[in-house]
Design an enzyme around this catalytic site. Structure first.
Site, PDB file in Angstrom:
ATOM      1  N   SER A  84       0.708  -1.696  -0.078  1.00  0.00           N
ATOM      2  CA  SER A  84       0.057   0.192  -0.147  1.00  0.00           C
ATOM      3  C   SER A  84       0.548   1.672   0.192  1.00  0.00           C
ATOM      4  O   SER A  84       0.360   2.393  -0.037  1.00  0.00           O
ATOM      5  CB  SER A  84      -0.795  -0.561   1.094  1.00  0.00           C
ATOM      6  OG  SER A  84       0.075  -0.074   2.631  1.00  0.00           O
ATOM      7  N   ASN A  91      -2.189  -1.599  13.886  1.00  0.00           N
ATOM      8  CA  ASN A  91      -3.849  -1.290  13.224  1.00  0.00           C
ATOM      9  C   ASN A  91      -3.759   0.373  14.359  1.00  0.00           C
ATOM     10  O   ASN A  91      -4.691   1.134  14.072  1.00  0.00           O
ATOM     11  CB  ASN A  91      -4.405  -2.297  14.382  1.00  0.00           C
ATOM     12  CG  ASN A  91      -4.159  -4.009  13.490  1.00  0.00           C
ATOM     13  OD1 ASN A  91      -3.468  -3.612  12.505  1.00  0.00           O
ATOM     14  ND2 ASN A  91      -4.080  -4.641  13.923  1.00  0.00           N
ATOM     15  N   THR A 109     -39.600  26.835 -10.871  1.00  0.00           N
ATOM     16  CA  THR A 109     -39.765  25.479 -10.992  1.00  0.00           C
ATOM     17  C   THR A 109     -40.391  25.006 -11.958  1.00  0.00           C
ATOM     18  O   THR A 109     -40.987  24.712 -12.754  1.00  0.00           O
ATOM     19  CB  THR A 109     -40.762  25.367  -9.835  1.00  0.00           C
ATOM     20  OG1 THR A 109     -42.433  25.762 -10.606  1.00  0.00           O
ATOM     21  CG2 THR A 109     -40.619  26.534  -8.594  1.00  0.00           C
ATOM     22  N   HIS A 110     -39.953  23.152 -11.632  1.00  0.00           N
ATOM     23  CA  HIS A 110     -39.919  22.325 -12.842  1.00  0.00           C
ATOM     24  C   HIS A 110     -38.988  22.729 -14.527  1.00  0.00           C
ATOM     25  O   HIS A 110     -39.621  22.207 -15.498  1.00  0.00           O
ATOM     26  CB  HIS A 110     -41.489  22.372 -13.272  1.00  0.00           C
ATOM     27  CG  HIS A 110     -42.646  21.368 -12.273  1.00  0.00           C
ATOM     28  ND1 HIS A 110     -42.440  20.342 -11.705  1.00  0.00           N
ATOM     29  CD2 HIS A 110     -42.772  22.476 -10.867  1.00  0.00           C
ATOM     30  CE1 HIS A 110     -43.540  20.510 -10.598  1.00  0.00           C
ATOM     31  NE2 HIS A 110     -43.845  21.770 -10.026  1.00  0.00           N
ATOM     32  N   SER A 170     -13.646  23.983 -28.632  1.00  0.00           N
ATOM     33  CA  SER A 170     -14.035  22.337 -29.143  1.00  0.00           C
ATOM     34  C   SER A 170     -12.144  22.391 -30.062  1.00  0.00           C
ATOM     35  O   SER A 170     -12.037  23.433 -31.125  1.00  0.00           O
ATOM     36  CB  SER A 170     -15.279  22.835 -30.128  1.00  0.00           C
ATOM     37  OG  SER A 170     -14.522  21.765 -30.866  1.00  0.00           O
ATOM     38  N   LYS A 212     -16.930  26.962 -30.274  1.00  0.00           N
ATOM     39  CA  LYS A 212     -17.335  26.756 -29.362  1.00  0.00           C
ATOM     40  C   LYS A 212     -16.443  27.312 -28.275  1.00  0.00           C
ATOM     41  O   LYS A 212     -15.502  27.804 -28.172  1.00  0.00           O
ATOM     42  CB  LYS A 212     -16.917  25.176 -28.877  1.00  0.00           C
ATOM     43  CG  LYS A 212     -17.393  24.498 -29.322  1.00  0.00           C
ATOM     44  CD  LYS A 212     -18.725  24.623 -29.633  1.00  0.00           C
ATOM     45  CE  LYS A 212     -19.279  23.747 -28.191  1.00  0.00           C
ATOM     46  NZ  LYS A 212     -20.558  23.721 -27.982  1.00  0.00           N
ATOM     47  N   ASN A 256     -16.665  26.410 -23.764  1.00  0.00           N
ATOM     48  CA  ASN A 256     -17.780  25.137 -23.444  1.00  0.00           C
ATOM     49  C   ASN A 256     -17.219  25.233 -21.607  1.00  0.00           C
ATOM     50  O   ASN A 256     -15.881  25.743 -21.650  1.00  0.00           O
ATOM     51  CB  ASN A 256     -17.075  24.011 -23.630  1.00  0.00           C
ATOM     52  CG  ASN A 256     -17.752  23.746 -25.049  1.00  0.00           C
ATOM     53  OD1 ASN A 256     -18.496  24.184 -25.616  1.00  0.00           O
ATOM     54  ND2 ASN A 256     -16.676  22.821 -25.838  1.00  0.00           N
ATOM     55  N   GLU A 263     -19.128  21.163 -15.878  1.00  0.00           N
ATOM     56  CA  GLU A 263     -19.255  19.817 -15.977  1.00  0.00           C
ATOM     57  C   GLU A 263     -18.064  18.849 -15.570  1.00  0.00           C
ATOM     58  O   GLU A 263     -18.848  18.281 -14.872  1.00  0.00           O
ATOM     59  CB  GLU A 263     -18.754  19.956 -17.597  1.00  0.00           C
ATOM     60  CG  GLU A 263     -20.379  20.688 -18.758  1.00  0.00           C
ATOM     61  CD  GLU A 263     -19.695  20.913 -20.279  1.00  0.00           C
ATOM     62  OE1 GLU A 263     -19.286  19.931 -20.256  1.00  0.00           O
ATOM     63  OE2 GLU A 263     -18.680  22.159 -21.099  1.00  0.00           O
ATOM     64  N   TYR A 309      -9.435  -5.506  13.554  1.00  0.00           N
ATOM     65  CA  TYR A 309      -8.896  -4.771  12.344  1.00  0.00           C
ATOM     66  C   TYR A 309      -8.732  -6.099  11.294  1.00  0.00           C
ATOM     67  O   TYR A 309      -8.776  -7.408  11.847  1.00  0.00           O
ATOM     68  CB  TYR A 309      -7.183  -5.096  12.418  1.00  0.00           C
ATOM     69  CG  TYR A 309      -6.564  -3.796  11.378  1.00  0.00           C
ATOM     70  CD1 TYR A 309      -6.871  -3.499  10.712  1.00  0.00           C
ATOM     71  CD2 TYR A 309      -6.066  -5.177  10.670  1.00  0.00           C
ATOM     72  CE1 TYR A 309      -5.912  -2.129  10.024  1.00  0.00           C
ATOM     73  CE2 TYR A 309      -5.323  -4.870   9.421  1.00  0.00           C
ATOM     74  CZ  TYR A 309      -5.999  -3.528   8.986  1.00  0.00           C
ATOM     75  OH  TYR A 309      -4.681  -2.532   7.759  1.00  0.00           O
ATOM     76  N   GLN A 361      -7.765  -1.422   4.629  1.00  0.00           N
ATOM     77  CA  GLN A 361      -6.525  -0.656   3.786  1.00  0.00           C
ATOM     78  C   GLN A 361      -7.282  -0.390   3.244  1.00  0.00           C
ATOM     79  O   GLN A 361      -6.701   0.839   2.110  1.00  0.00           O
ATOM     80  CB  GLN A 361      -5.211  -1.978   3.421  1.00  0.00           C
ATOM     81  CG  GLN A 361      -4.372  -0.916   2.550  1.00  0.00           C
ATOM     82  CD  GLN A 361      -3.245  -2.171   2.371  1.00  0.00           C
ATOM     83  OE1 GLN A 361      -2.491  -2.846   3.413  1.00  0.00           O
ATOM     84  NE2 GLN A 361      -2.932  -3.128   1.055  1.00  0.00           N
ATOM     85  N   LYS A 375      -8.176   3.768   1.819  1.00  0.00           N
ATOM     86  CA  LYS A 375      -7.847   5.446   1.462  1.00  0.00           C
ATOM     87  C   LYS A 375      -8.229   5.919   0.261  1.00  0.00           C
ATOM     88  O   LYS A 375      -8.148   6.878   0.213  1.00  0.00           O
ATOM     89  CB  LYS A 375      -6.088   4.662   2.122  1.00  0.00           C
ATOM     90  CG  LYS A 375      -5.665   4.732   3.655  1.00  0.00           C
ATOM     91  CD  LYS A 375      -4.605   4.269   3.703  1.00  0.00           C
ATOM     92  CE  LYS A 375      -4.599   4.134   4.928  1.00  0.00           C
ATOM     93  NZ  LYS A 375      -5.053   2.545   5.106  1.00  0.00           N
TER      94      LYS A 375
HETATM   95  N1  ARG Z   1      -1.063  -1.028   5.071  1.00  0.00           N
HETATM   96  C1  ARG Z   1      -2.263  -1.145   6.311  1.00  0.00           C
HETATM   97  C2  ARG Z   1      -3.391  -0.040   6.741  1.00  0.00           C
HETATM   98  O1  ARG Z   1      -3.224   0.672   5.448  1.00  0.00           O
HETATM   99  C3  ARG Z   1      -2.304  -1.437   7.658  1.00  0.00           C
HETATM  100  C4  ARG Z   1      -2.452  -2.185   8.712  1.00  0.00           C
HETATM  101  C5  ARG Z   1      -2.060  -3.576   8.449  1.00  0.00           C
HETATM  102  N2  ARG Z   1      -1.791  -4.200   9.170  1.00  0.00           N
HETATM  103  C6  ARG Z   1      -1.863  -5.571   9.639  1.00  0.00           C
HETATM  104  N3  ARG Z   1      -2.262  -5.882  10.626  1.00  0.00           N
HETATM  105  N4  ARG Z   1      -1.522  -5.902   8.409  1.00  0.00           N
HETATM  106  O2  ARG Z   1      -4.599  -0.890   6.909  1.00  0.00           O
END
Ligand code: ARG
Length: 471
Positions: A22, A109, A154-155, A276, A282, A284, A289, A316, A321, A324
């Site tokens: 990650s 965790n 309205t509408h 465009s 154009k 735009n 948008e 946990y 993970q 994020k």
């Molecule tokens: N990269 C993990 C997360 O974002 C960190 C925690 C991982 N903990 C574990 N026991 N594998 O959640």
């Protein structure tokens, strides 16, 4: 060497390493992770688990790493899985074996839950500032065009006249509620999970409250299982973001219509328009948008995290993970959208004359004309019917309600189902009064209630907005 590798004898599969890594995402947490580690180290020192020189070495090393992260000179090693492992390895390189004491009484965790709350707190504060800027842009535009009148709809059909400023202030109200939702989410996010360990609580007498205070948290989480697996604060922020983007999207939608020459109410500046590749004519409103389009992704982020959580047992799970990417994308999308919309609004040109012409179409003062009859004692339902027939005749004759002759008005009154109305037939003052009520400014002024579009009320609303914005 993998930091958790002690009980493993075989090498890991490369596919697993790729799949579980990650660092590409959570490197964004680096500074928060280091802050959390520094507070944790000091907590370990106060608990007698580290000697003073160890605390100093670790804090010095962590601060040095923070400098490297800020300077962008820390190289992330993809083999080290995530930001926590990377930073611990980098710390080891910097301060030697004492780095092995950093993770005492801590798990990734409670660490990642802490990092994410710290990150979110900063994000919310930035978002709050961006919303305020957007509100200021709307208030400034309203103030520059206090006389501009829109054919309120309205509408999507012509309804009643409203001040353009009143319309803009409606969005200021939405944005203020967005700020309120963020502030509320921030309050619940602002507690420290540190000391919860992997799930059961740290096995050392750490003063969690002192660590929390050092990190500026308002308190500590009350249950270790909840602390490591709770992502309510992510959902709450994403819910605020989804709604905030929906608000921006609605405004963006209106701007796309208003800037079409068939409306011609506004002109988006060159800086916020695109051309465009084929059609030389154009202009735009692409940024508007895209705000509308990107709102879909933020709504998706909310549902992604809700879906992520719904089947998770305590405590946990690695699924977490996946919280994020949607959070990070949603926050940066919302922030960028606020900035783009604030710029677009600040540079918008308004055609007040065209707006007023459009407000002259569609008999949008008919309700004010009916109200004038009501003030003469005619029941509203009867007045509604009379004015409805006047509208039909004006439409047929291609004239406005302010040009209807007495004879037509009197005929409609004479045929009414109410004595008071019938008695007004033949009265020249009534005819005059109804034509006067058909004028736009009178119709505007008559909506003189709290929250109404009467110019005095809009001026008061603007003053209130200024007071809130401190401008
Ligand atoms: N990269 C993990 C997360 O974002 C960190 C925690 C991982 N903990 C574990 N026991 N594998 O959640």
């Amino acid at each position: 060497m993998r930091l958790w590798g002690g009980r493993f004898s075989e090498d890991g599969d490369a596919r697993v390493a790729d799949f579980t890594r990650s660092i590409g995402i959570d490197a964004a947490l680096a500074l928060d992770d280091l802050r959390g580690s520094i507070a944790h180290v000091r907590g370990l020192g106060r608990a007698g688990l580290l000697m003073d020189d160890e605390v100093a070495a670790l804090v010095g090393g962590l601060e040095g790493l923070a400098g490297d992260v800020e300077a962008g000179t820390l190289a992330w090693d993809p083999d080290l899985e995530d930001v926590h492992m990377n930073l611990e390895a980098a710390l080891t390189e910097r301060v030697g074996p004492v780095a092995g004491k950093l993770h005492t009484g801590r798990s990734r965790n409670d660490q990642v839950a802490t990092d994410l709350r710290l990150w979110l707190r900063r994000a919310i504060d930035r978002l709050d500032g961006a919303i305020l800027e957007m509100e200021r842009a709307l208030v400034d535009l309203a103030e520059r065009h206090m006389d501009a009148v829109l054919p309120g709809a309205t509408h999507i059909q012509p309804a009643q006249p409203v001040l353009f400023a009143h319309h803009l202030l409606a969005y200021v109200e939405m944005l203020e509620r967005d700020r309120g939702r963020l502030a509320d989410a921030r309050r619940r996010a602002n507690v420290s999970p540190l000391g919860s360990g992997a799930l059961a609580g740290a096995g050392y007498p750490i003063d969690r409250e002192a660590v929390a205070e050092e990190l500026g948290f308002g308190g500590v989480t009350a249950n270790s299982l909840d602390a490591v697996s709770d992502r309510d604060f992510v959902v709450e922020t994403l819910a605020a973001a989804a709604l905030g983007m929906v608000h921006l999207s609605r405004l963006a939608e209106e701007i796309t219509w208003w800037s079409n020459p068939a409306f011609g109410f506004v002109r988006v500046s060159d800086a916020f328009s695109t051309g465009s590749s084929m059609m030389p004519n154009k202009r735009n409103p692409d940024p508007a948008e895209l705000v509308r389009g990107k709102s879909a992704g933020v709504i998706a982020a909310l549902t992604a995290v809700l879906g992520l959580l719904k089947g998770l047992p305590l405590a946990y799970q690695r699924d977490l993970q996946e919280d994020k990417p949607p959070l990070f994308v949603a926050v940066s999308t919302w922030e960028a959208s606020l900035e783009v919309m604030a710029g677009l609004i600040a540079t918008l040109t308004i055609d007040e004359q065209r707006m007023r012409e459009a407000a002259g179409e569609g008999f949008i003062t008919a309700t004010a004309v009916a109200d004038a009859l009501v003030r003469r004692g005619v029941p509203f339902r009867t007045a509604h019917h009379i004015v409805g027939s006047l509208v039909a005749q004006a439409e047929e004759a291609r004239i406005g309600l302010d040009a209807i002759p007495d004879s037509v008005i009197w005929q409609a009154l004479a045929g009414a189902d109410d004595d008071t109305a019938r008695k007004l037939a033949g009265d020249p003052a009534t005819g005059q009064e109804l034509r006067r009520a058909a004028a736009i400014d009178g119709a505007l002024a008559s909506c003189d209630v709290i929250g109404g579009t009467a110019p005095v009320r809009v001026a008061a609303a603007l003053a209130a907005a200024h007071a809130r914005l401190g401008s």
